[in-house]
Scaffold this active site. Structure first.
Site, mmCIF file in Angstrom:
data_model
loop_
_atom_site.group_PDB
_atom_site.id
_atom_site.type_symbol
_atom_site.label_atom_id
_atom_site.label_comp_id
_atom_site.label_asym_id
_atom_site.label_seq_id
_atom_site.Cartn_x
_atom_site.Cartn_y
_atom_site.Cartn_z
ATOM 1 N N CYS A 1 -3.034 11.380 2.421
ATOM 2 C CA CYS A 1 -1.999 12.174 2.872
ATOM 3 C C CYS A 1 -2.659 13.655 3.401
ATOM 4 O O CYS A 1 -2.806 14.081 2.500
ATOM 5 C CB CYS A 1 -0.899 12.448 1.925
ATOM 6 N N CYS B 1 -2.481 16.557 1.442
ATOM 7 C CA CYS B 1 -2.818 15.965 -0.463
ATOM 8 C C CYS B 1 -3.820 16.671 -0.197
ATOM 9 O O CYS B 1 -4.432 17.048 -1.578
ATOM 10 C CB CYS B 1 -2.185 14.755 -0.407
#
Length: 102
Positions: free
Chosen positions: A30, A33
């Site tokens: 991600c 993230c």
């Protein structure tokens, strides 16, 4: 280094804890993230003694992700004395995370 929890130790470290615990639910793939990594590490350093910060890799702990981060990643869950108190979804500023834990 922030400890990464899983289904085997989440209850003990988070749900049976006293005080404030911030858990980031993240995925290695991600991009949001990945951008949060330096921020969550800084937050963990700054709140030492006031709160504990952990991470959960959603790909390795899908049941925890489904329970506590159903709306996407990264998700930040604040637990107070073992109870879920607040959840934030998406990229956050360091200031917002510090305010959440305070």
């Amino acid at each position: 280094m922030i400890e990464i929890l899983n289904e085997g130790n989440f209850d003990e470290k988070v749900l049976q804890s006293s005080g404030n615990v911030l858990v980031e639910f993240f995925a290695t793939w991600c991009p949001h993230c990945q951008r949060m990594m330096p921020i969550i590490n800084e937050v963990a350093d700054r709140v030492q003694g006031q709160a504990v910060v952990y991470q959960v890799d959603v790909d390795k702990s899908p049941d925890l992700a489904q329970t506590y981060a159903p709306n996407g990643f990264p998700s930040f869950a604040l637990f107070v004395n073992g109870q879920l108190a607040e959840t934030l979804v998406g990229e956050q500023t360091e200031e917002r995370l510090l305010a959440l834990v305070a």
